[in-house]
Design an enzyme around this catalytic site. Sequence first.
Site, mmCIF file in Angstrom:
data_model
loop_
_atom_site.group_PDB
_atom_site.id
_atom_site.type_symbol
_atom_site.label_atom_id
_atom_site.label_comp_id
_atom_site.label_asym_id
_atom_site.label_seq_id
_atom_site.Cartn_x
_atom_site.Cartn_y
_atom_site.Cartn_z
ATOM 1 C CG LEU A 55 -2.144 -0.874 1.230
ATOM 2 C CD1 LEU A 55 -2.855 -0.786 2.572
ATOM 3 C CD2 LEU A 55 -3.104 -0.520 0.102
ATOM 4 C CG ASP A 56 1.200 3.768 -3.393
ATOM 5 O OD1 ASP A 56 2.185 3.021 -3.487
ATOM 6 O OD2 ASP A 56 0.473 4.079 -4.369
#
Length: 323
Positions: free
Chosen positions: A55-56
């Site tokens: 996940l960014d």
Amino acid sequence: MPPRLWARGGHYPGPVTSPHGILLLDKPQGLTSHDVVARVRRAANTRKVGHAGTLDPMATGLLIVGLGMATRLLTHVVGADKVYEATIRLGEATNTDDAEGEQTGKADASAVAALADAELARAVAALTGDLLQVPSSVSAIKVDGERAYARVRAGEQVELAARPVTVSAFEVRSIRRLPEQGVIDLDVRVACSSGTYIRALARDLGAALGVGGHLTALRRTAVGPFDVASATPLAALTDGAVAPADVLLAPADAATRLVPRLDLDEQQAVDLGHGKKLALAQAGGPGIRAAIAPDGRLVALVSVSKTGVVRVETGFPQPEAQP
């Protein structure tokens, strides 16, 4: 009294069994997935920690973390379908396809205001189903051994090849017109195959409508059979207050959510544990199974052939106590 997994200071009063299991975490905004893994390592006092599905930093939501022997399950989690909730801003484009990048274009406010709800719905429908999607240039895809985002940050122009993805659902939950800013914000839900970039969907939707678009918020709510509703906030772990039974899914529990269960007798568990191939009438049709010992322990993930021959794909040796 059983030892606590999240011991304050990382010190244990005596021999314990190293933690093994799947941890469902609700990642907060502002941290990388690597940051989260580092925190779990410290909290659990173990080095053997990994995650499935990056996940960014901008994104929040479900991050699946494996500890100990359960890290072997992660390769079987990565390819699972995902579900996201997101906000797409139409009328502005950025060089990263999300709100963390620099604006590269802004549409005329009148062009954005002229977009009818029906036109938005048609463009969304065109981005549903089997697609060839060009990933964002700031993705983690490797180009000649280096991450694409690193090349972009170094000033290079990166063009990635289109890849097949499936968007099984692309639903607009709300349309918020913001005339003072000259933009439209769409709150959406996306169910998609692994490898689908929601930033790229935002970019492509804006391009199809001729006004540009980018992602302003992203939350992952599900990965395969795992849901963020069952996840633990990261802060609850790092304060050392959570016991293992409260947060860890046993490897057998996690595995049987991913694939069908195959129950073994004691001798079969021993044989599969040694890597032997077995012909088991109860194995069912071809596919992957979670082979479970009589005591409930996950022995292996196995493949079953058309003829009922069972072969170990990923073994899970019984953990040993650590001093």
